[in-house]
Write a protein that holds these residues in place. Sequence first.
Motif, short mmCIF file in Angstrom:
data_model
loop_
_atom_site.label_atom_id
_atom_site.label_comp_id
_atom_site.label_asym_id
_atom_site.label_seq_id
_atom_site.Cartn_x
_atom_site.Cartn_y
_atom_site.Cartn_z
N CYS A 49 1.00 -1.37 -0.16
CA CYS A 49 -0.05 0.00 0.09
C CYS A 49 0.90 1.29 -0.03
N ILE A 50 0.74 2.03 -0.98
CA ILE A 50 1.54 3.23 -1.31
C ILE A 50 0.48 4.62 -0.76
N LEU A 51 0.96 5.34 0.20
CA LEU A 51 -0.08 6.61 0.69
C LEU A 51 0.57 7.67 0.59
N ASP A 52 0.22 8.84 0.28
CA ASP A 52 0.78 10.11 0.53
C ASP A 52 0.66 10.57 2.10
N VAL A 53 1.49 11.39 2.58
CA VAL A 53 1.22 11.84 4.10
C VAL A 53 0.04 12.64 4.20
N ARG A 54 -0.21 13.49 3.33
CA ARG A 54 -1.11 14.58 3.43
C ARG A 54 -2.33 14.46 2.33
N LEU A 55 -3.49 14.20 2.86
CA LEU A 55 -4.54 13.90 2.06
C LEU A 55 -5.85 14.61 2.34
N PHE A 59 -5.34 17.79 4.62
CA PHE A 59 -4.02 17.94 4.12
C PHE A 59 -3.05 18.01 5.06
N VAL A 60 -3.23 17.36 6.40
CA VAL A 60 -2.38 17.63 7.41
C VAL A 60 -1.82 16.11 7.72
N ASP A 61 -2.54 15.36 8.07
CA ASP A 61 -1.92 13.92 8.57
C ASP A 61 -2.74 12.98 8.22
N GLU A 62 -3.71 13.06 7.17
CA GLU A 62 -4.51 11.85 6.95
C GLU A 62 -3.89 10.49 6.49
N GLY A 63 -3.01 10.85 5.71
CA GLY A 63 -2.29 9.77 5.12
C GLY A 63 -1.32 8.83 6.13
N ILE A 64 -0.82 9.66 7.01
CA ILE A 64 -0.07 9.10 7.91
C ILE A 64 -1.00 8.44 9.01
N ARG A 65 -2.07 8.90 9.27
CA ARG A 65 -2.90 8.41 10.12
C ARG A 65 -3.54 6.92 9.55
N ALA A 66 -3.76 7.05 8.21
CA ALA A 66 -4.45 6.00 7.50
C ALA A 66 -3.08 4.86 7.62
N ALA A 67 -2.15 5.39 7.50
CA ALA A 67 -0.88 4.22 7.48
C ALA A 67 -1.01 3.44 8.62
N LEU A 68 -0.88 4.30 9.97
CA LEU A 68 -0.98 3.89 11.26
C LEU A 68 -2.07 2.92 11.68
N PRO A 78 2.85 -4.45 4.01
CA PRO A 78 3.85 -3.75 3.59
C PRO A 78 3.37 -2.32 3.21
N LEU A 79 4.05 -1.28 3.94
CA LEU A 79 3.71 0.14 3.54
C LEU A 79 4.85 1.07 3.00
N LEU A 80 4.21 1.80 2.09
CA LEU A 80 5.25 2.88 1.72
C LEU A 80 4.59 4.26 1.71
N VAL A 81 5.25 5.10 2.40
CA VAL A 81 4.65 6.47 2.70
C VAL A 81 5.41 7.42 1.78
N LEU A 82 4.89 8.15 0.93
CA LEU A 82 5.55 9.36 0.22
C LEU A 82 5.44 10.69 0.80
N SER A 83 6.12 11.43 0.75
CA SER A 83 6.02 12.94 1.38
C SER A 83 6.73 13.82 0.73
N GLN A 84 6.23 15.07 0.72
CA GLN A 84 6.69 16.22 -0.20
C GLN A 84 7.88 16.78 0.53
N TYR A 85 7.96 16.65 1.98
CA TYR A 85 9.05 17.19 2.59
C TYR A 85 9.71 16.07 3.65
N VAL A 86 10.87 16.39 4.25
CA VAL A 86 11.36 15.54 5.24
C VAL A 86 10.48 15.82 6.69
N GLU A 87 9.40 15.22 6.97
CA GLU A 87 8.53 15.08 8.01
C GLU A 87 9.02 14.36 9.25
N GLU A 88 9.80 14.72 10.09
CA GLU A 88 10.47 13.86 11.09
C GLU A 88 9.43 13.33 12.11
N ARG A 89 8.52 14.04 12.49
CA ARG A 89 7.44 13.54 13.26
C ARG A 89 6.86 12.58 12.79
#
Length: 238
Positions: A49-55, A59-68, A78-89
């Motif tokens: 599953c490939i997800l964008d971080v911001r959806l 457009f804040v953290d929907e993708g990361i919450r979906a991945a979690l 298996p998960l692959l998260v794509l991000s526009q920025y280096v989002e350390e958090r």
Amino acid sequence: MRILIVEDSVLLREGLVRLLEDAGHAVVAALPDATDLDESVDATDPELCILDVRLPPTFVDEGIRAALSLRTRLPQLPLLVLSQYVEERYASDLIIAQSGSAQGSAGPLGYLLKDRVADVSEFIESVARIASGSTVLDPEVVAQLLTRRNQDDRMRSLTERERTVLAMIAEGKSNQAIAAALFLSEASVEKHITAIFQKLGLEPDESGNRRVLAAIAHISSAGLNGPGAGPAQTGPNR
């Protein structure tokens, strides 16, 4: 592989579909947001599953919450998260979730900047490495984490060469790739990795998952100790 994509940008979503299908994969669903993600996963049974971080919608953290959520519900997916920025958090959230899973039960994980998609061969290689069971972190994410001053005695015990090798492990590189990049023999790389495991207190395990655990220790010791720690976004806009 059977791959499911969640990406709100039409151009990037369709581009990913084309790249992956040209590489021989089957894209079983391409969604603009995570609204119907659970139903689509259940219906299509993807192998990645490939997800964008911001959806949408915020457009804040929907993708990361979906991945979690997927990691909790289907820990082996298996998960692959794509991000526009280096989002350390957000990288931290994912890795902490990975380390919180029972040893050997969590599926492979990738966190890459979207720029990597532009390098088609590198992106397809990263997808293949995740499919083979590797943890793959973007080199820019690893580079930023390496610049942090950490106080973990385990990390301070590593030599500069061992830190470099550990960073490459975190990027998902094989022993052969590390040896080629550092102009070392594979035997020398293996000695460095053995020393890293010993200094980080990582014992052998039946699942052969010590490389992932080393990457997790590397990230955790860089000061990312939980959701909300550190800035949500660092580095230049990309």
